[in-house]
Enzyme design. Structure first.
Site, PDB file in Angstrom:
ATOM      1  N   ASP A  78      31.475  41.398  29.646  1.00  0.00           N
ATOM      2  CA  ASP A  78      31.917  42.796  29.607  1.00  0.00           C
ATOM      3  C   ASP A  78      33.330  42.872  29.045  1.00  0.00           C
ATOM      4  O   ASP A  78      34.220  42.147  29.485  1.00  0.00           O
ATOM      5  CB  ASP A  78      31.913  43.386  31.022  1.00  0.00           C
ATOM      6  CG  ASP A  78      32.436  44.810  31.032  1.00  0.00           C
ATOM      7  OD1 ASP A  78      31.680  45.709  30.627  1.00  0.00           O
ATOM      8  OD2 ASP A  78      33.616  45.024  31.409  1.00  0.00           O
ATOM      9  N   TYR A  83      41.126  46.792  26.505  1.00  0.00           N
ATOM     10  CA  TYR A  83      41.622  45.626  27.246  1.00  0.00           C
ATOM     11  C   TYR A  83      42.603  44.830  26.386  1.00  0.00           C
ATOM     12  O   TYR A  83      42.231  44.176  25.417  1.00  0.00           O
ATOM     13  CB  TYR A  83      40.464  44.738  27.715  1.00  0.00           C
ATOM     14  CG  TYR A  83      39.542  45.396  28.744  1.00  0.00           C
ATOM     15  CD1 TYR A  83      39.926  46.556  29.422  1.00  0.00           C
ATOM     16  CD2 TYR A  83      38.301  44.866  29.044  1.00  0.00           C
ATOM     17  CE1 TYR A  83      39.094  47.161  30.365  1.00  0.00           C
ATOM     18  CE2 TYR A  83      37.457  45.457  29.989  1.00  0.00           C
ATOM     19  CZ  TYR A  83      37.872  46.613  30.632  1.00  0.00           C
ATOM     20  OH  TYR A  83      37.047  47.203  31.560  1.00  0.00           O
ATOM     21  N   GLN A 194      28.483  51.720  34.810  1.00  0.00           N
ATOM     22  CA  GLN A 194      29.387  50.697  35.343  1.00  0.00           C
ATOM     23  C   GLN A 194      30.378  51.356  36.289  1.00  0.00           C
ATOM     24  O   GLN A 194      31.113  52.261  35.886  1.00  0.00           O
ATOM     25  CB  GLN A 194      30.113  50.001  34.185  1.00  0.00           C
ATOM     26  CG  GLN A 194      30.949  48.822  34.637  1.00  0.00           C
ATOM     27  CD  GLN A 194      31.592  48.075  33.486  1.00  0.00           C
ATOM     28  OE1 GLN A 194      32.826  47.979  33.415  1.00  0.00           O
ATOM     29  NE2 GLN A 194      30.804  47.525  32.586  1.00  0.00           N
ATOM     30  N   TYR A 222      31.842  46.733  38.816  1.00  0.00           N
ATOM     31  CA  TYR A 222      33.132  46.163  38.398  1.00  0.00           C
ATOM     32  C   TYR A 222      34.038  45.981  39.613  1.00  0.00           C
ATOM     33  O   TYR A 222      33.780  46.515  40.678  1.00  0.00           O
ATOM     34  CB  TYR A 222      33.776  46.947  37.258  1.00  0.00           C
ATOM     35  CG  TYR A 222      34.418  48.293  37.506  1.00  0.00           C
ATOM     36  CD1 TYR A 222      35.582  48.439  38.255  1.00  0.00           C
ATOM     37  CD2 TYR A 222      33.908  49.433  36.898  1.00  0.00           C
ATOM     38  CE1 TYR A 222      36.202  49.680  38.410  1.00  0.00           C
ATOM     39  CE2 TYR A 222      34.512  50.671  37.041  1.00  0.00           C
ATOM     40  CZ  TYR A 222      35.669  50.786  37.802  1.00  0.00           C
ATOM     41  OH  TYR A 222      36.271  52.008  37.953  1.00  0.00           O
ATOM     42  N   LEU A 225      35.155  41.562  43.292  1.00  0.00           N
ATOM     43  CA  LEU A 225      35.912  40.728  44.239  1.00  0.00           C
ATOM     44  C   LEU A 225      37.092  41.512  44.816  1.00  0.00           C
ATOM     45  O   LEU A 225      37.910  40.957  45.539  1.00  0.00           O
ATOM     46  CB  LEU A 225      36.424  39.462  43.532  1.00  0.00           C
ATOM     47  CG  LEU A 225      35.337  38.602  42.875  1.00  0.00           C
ATOM     48  CD1 LEU A 225      35.952  37.461  42.067  1.00  0.00           C
ATOM     49  CD2 LEU A 225      34.387  38.042  43.941  1.00  0.00           C
TER      50      LEU A 225
HETATM   51  N1  LIG Z   1      34.624  50.267  33.641  1.00  0.00           N
HETATM   52  C1  LIG Z   1      35.819  50.254  34.196  1.00  0.00           C
HETATM   53  O1  LIG Z   1      36.512  51.277  34.314  1.00  0.00           O
HETATM   54  C2  LIG Z   1      36.347  48.948  34.728  1.00  0.00           C
HETATM   55  C3  LIG Z   1      37.448  48.942  35.602  1.00  0.00           C
HETATM   56  C4  LIG Z   1      37.874  47.703  36.090  1.00  0.00           C
HETATM   57  C5  LIG Z   1      37.254  46.532  35.698  1.00  0.00           C
HETATM   58  N2  LIG Z   1      36.205  46.564  34.822  1.00  0.00           N
HETATM   59  C6  LIG Z   1      35.511  45.324  34.374  1.00  0.00           C
HETATM   60  O2  LIG Z   1      35.161  44.550  35.515  1.00  0.00           O
HETATM   61  C7  LIG Z   1      35.745  43.268  35.418  1.00  0.00           C
HETATM   62  C8  LIG Z   1      36.046  42.727  36.800  1.00  0.00           C
HETATM   63  O3  LIG Z   1      36.850  43.610  37.535  1.00  0.00           O
HETATM   64  P1  LIG Z   1      38.337  43.228  37.967  1.00  0.00           P
HETATM   65  O4  LIG Z   1      38.911  42.273  37.002  1.00  0.00           O
HETATM   66  O5  LIG Z   1      39.042  44.521  38.205  1.00  0.00           O
HETATM   67  O6  LIG Z   1      38.181  42.595  39.395  1.00  0.00           O
HETATM   68  P2  LIG Z   1      37.469  41.333  40.060  1.00  0.00           P
HETATM   69  O7  LIG Z   1      36.553  40.672  39.134  1.00  0.00           O
HETATM   70  O8  LIG Z   1      36.984  41.821  41.366  1.00  0.00           O
HETATM   71  O9  LIG Z   1      38.702  40.397  40.375  1.00  0.00           O
HETATM   72  C9  LIG Z   1      39.432  39.739  39.389  1.00  0.00           C
HETATM   73  C10 LIG Z   1      40.468  38.884  40.106  1.00  0.00           C
HETATM   74  O10 LIG Z   1      39.785  37.921  40.907  1.00  0.00           O
HETATM   75  C11 LIG Z   1      40.288  36.621  40.641  1.00  0.00           C
HETATM   76  N3  LIG Z   1      39.155  35.713  40.818  1.00  0.00           N
HETATM   77  C12 LIG Z   1      38.005  35.676  40.111  1.00  0.00           C
HETATM   78  N4  LIG Z   1      37.176  34.741  40.591  1.00  0.00           N
HETATM   79  C13 LIG Z   1      37.816  34.172  41.633  1.00  0.00           C
HETATM   80  C14 LIG Z   1      37.476  33.137  42.541  1.00  0.00           C
HETATM   81  N5  LIG Z   1      36.299  32.510  42.467  1.00  0.00           N
HETATM   82  N6  LIG Z   1      38.385  32.794  43.489  1.00  0.00           N
HETATM   83  C15 LIG Z   1      39.574  33.428  43.567  1.00  0.00           C
HETATM   84  N7  LIG Z   1      39.945  34.423  42.749  1.00  0.00           N
HETATM   85  C16 LIG Z   1      39.067  34.787  41.775  1.00  0.00           C
HETATM   86  C17 LIG Z   1      40.824  36.681  39.253  1.00  0.00           C
HETATM   87  O11 LIG Z   1      41.883  35.794  39.074  1.00  0.00           O
HETATM   88  P3  LIG Z   1      41.726  34.397  38.282  1.00  0.00           P
HETATM   89  O12 LIG Z   1      41.735  34.718  36.831  1.00  0.00           O
HETATM   90  O13 LIG Z   1      42.903  33.637  38.751  1.00  0.00           O
HETATM   91  O14 LIG Z   1      40.434  33.763  38.734  1.00  0.00           O
HETATM   92  C18 LIG Z   1      41.355  38.119  39.166  1.00  0.00           C
HETATM   93  O15 LIG Z   1      42.656  38.208  39.720  1.00  0.00           O
HETATM   94  C19 LIG Z   1      36.963  43.501  34.527  1.00  0.00           C
HETATM   95  O16 LIG Z   1      37.453  42.310  33.974  1.00  0.00           O
HETATM   96  C20 LIG Z   1      36.384  44.438  33.508  1.00  0.00           C
HETATM   97  O17 LIG Z   1      35.610  43.723  32.564  1.00  0.00           O
HETATM   98  C21 LIG Z   1      35.717  47.764  34.352  1.00  0.00           C
END
Ligand SMILES: NC(=O)c1ccc[n+]([C@@H]2O[C@H](COP(=O)([O-])OP(=O)(O)OC[C@H]3O[C@@H](n4cnc5c(N)ncnc54)[C@H](OP(=O)(O)O)[C@@H]3O)[C@@H](O)[C@H]2O)c1
Length: 300
Positions: A78, A83, A194, A222, A225
């Site tokens: 995604d 970004y 999403q 999304y 975590l």
């Molecule tokens: N449509 C929208 O409006 C929208 C909004 C927000 C996000 N998104 C999408 O959703 C994706 C994910 O959401 P998000 O990035 O907000 O949150 P997330 O995936 O819940 O959390 C990301 C965080 O978790 C850490 N992490 C990941 N795996 C881990 C593990 N196994 N152990 C410990 N820490 C871990 C990452 O750091 P490390 O890199 O250190 O692992 C990062 O700080 C985004 O990248 C984006 O593609 C979409």
């Protein structure tokens, strides 16, 4: 639409599938999958990219992390034009250069570009940054400030007919937004919505998730975590349950998010070891007791 009471959804942690008559969870050689309404099958856990390619870690490390995720079955990626101002798409382009055919690629257009000409231009720019001639899924990033949703649908359908996108969807749409979309000709071709969804944020269970399930719109979770900093993984209950079962908190949290068979979680990580933990969720099915404990700790 059938009315779904909150009480009915209160059993979702344990009985989401039986309560709503959802399709049975499917598995493939690499683990759990989700079927989209057009028959495409995608892994239930993919990879996000919102903060990748922006210097948080060396680029090679992040590329290695994403590449590891692909090898472990997290082949849905995604991204979005916003970004890092396109830097995440460029990083992904480097990772998928020699394995485009293994990837289900998702990008998004920002609402201020959501006009006929704007979408065409944004799509071309995303394709160029990603080094590909098509997206598997193209999403409208937010409903707010979109002047003409019918024009967006029409343009998405044109991109689909021209082969530059295989299907399209939306993001951050509530039920009223989805109802509005369904009144537009072609709106029902929307493949996914999403939205934020995690143990710490179950708001979509009230209305958006059941609406999407009943209209066969796959939900992409999304921040599964808890978003940047992964707050869900520091929760003492998550840590206790995970360690008692010999699992990582991340695998537990992601397996919970995709437990219904209709949700695709897209955790982001720039770390190989974190990606390995996340990929373990693809083959992890939580037991009734674990689900009950998580429900108690994170009420719907
Ligand atoms: N449509 C929208 O409006 C929208 C909004 C927000 C996000 N998104 C999408 O959703 C994706 C994910 O959401 P998000 O990035 O907000 O949150 P997330 O995936 O819940 O959390 C990301 C965080 O978790 C850490 N992490 C990941 N795996 C881990 C593990 N196994 N152990 C410990 N820490 C871990 C990452 O750091 P490390 O890199 O250190 O692992 C990062 O700080 C985004 O990248 C984006 O593609 C979409």
């Amino acid at each position: 639409m059938h009315a779904i009471t909150r009480r009915r959804f209160a059993v979702c942690g344990v009985g989401l599938i039986s309560a709503l008559g959802l399709p049975n969870r499917a598995t493939s050689a690499v683990g759990q999958t989700v079927s989209l309404s057009d028959g495409a099958v995608v892994p239930a856990v993919g990879q996000g990219s919102a903060r990748l390619g922006q210097g948080r870690r060396p680029a090679e490390e992040e590329e290695q992390a994403m590449s590891t995720g692909l090898s472990l079955g997290m082949t849905l990626i995604d991204t979005a034009e916003v970004y890092g101002g396109g830097k995440a798409e460029q990083l992904i382009g480097r990772v998928i250069k020699d394995r485009r055919d293994q990837v289900f690629l998702v990008s998004k257009v920002w609402p201020s570009h959501a006009t006929r000409a704007g979408i065409q231009e944004s799509c071309s720019a995303s394709l160029a940054r990603l080094g590909t001639d098509h997206l598997d899924l193209y999403l409208l990033h937010w409903p707010d400030r979109v002047k003409d949703l019918a024009e967006v649908v029409e343009t998405f359908e044109q991109l689909r007919a021209g082969g530059r996108i295989r299907r399209w969807g939306v993001s951050n749409f509530g039920v009223a937004d989805m109802e509005r979309l369904w009144r537009i000709p072609g709106g029902e071709h929307c493949a996914t919505n999403q939205v934020p969804y995690s143990l710490a944020d179950r708001k979509v269970e009230r209305a958006v998730l059941p609406w999407c399930v009943q209209h066969r719109v796959a939900v992409m979770a999304y921040s599964p975590l808890g978003g940047e900093g992964a707050s869900v993984l520091r929760n003492p209950t998550v840590q206790r349950i995970a360690s008692s079962q010999g699992r990582s908190p991340a695998a537990l949290a992601l397996a919970w998010a995709v437990r219904s068979g209709s949700v695709i979680a897209i955790p982001e990580s720039g770390s190989v070891s974190h990606v390995r933990e996340n990929a373990a969720a693809l083959t992890l099915t939580l037991g009734t007791d674990e689900l009950r404990q998580l429900d108690e700790a994170f009420p719907a």
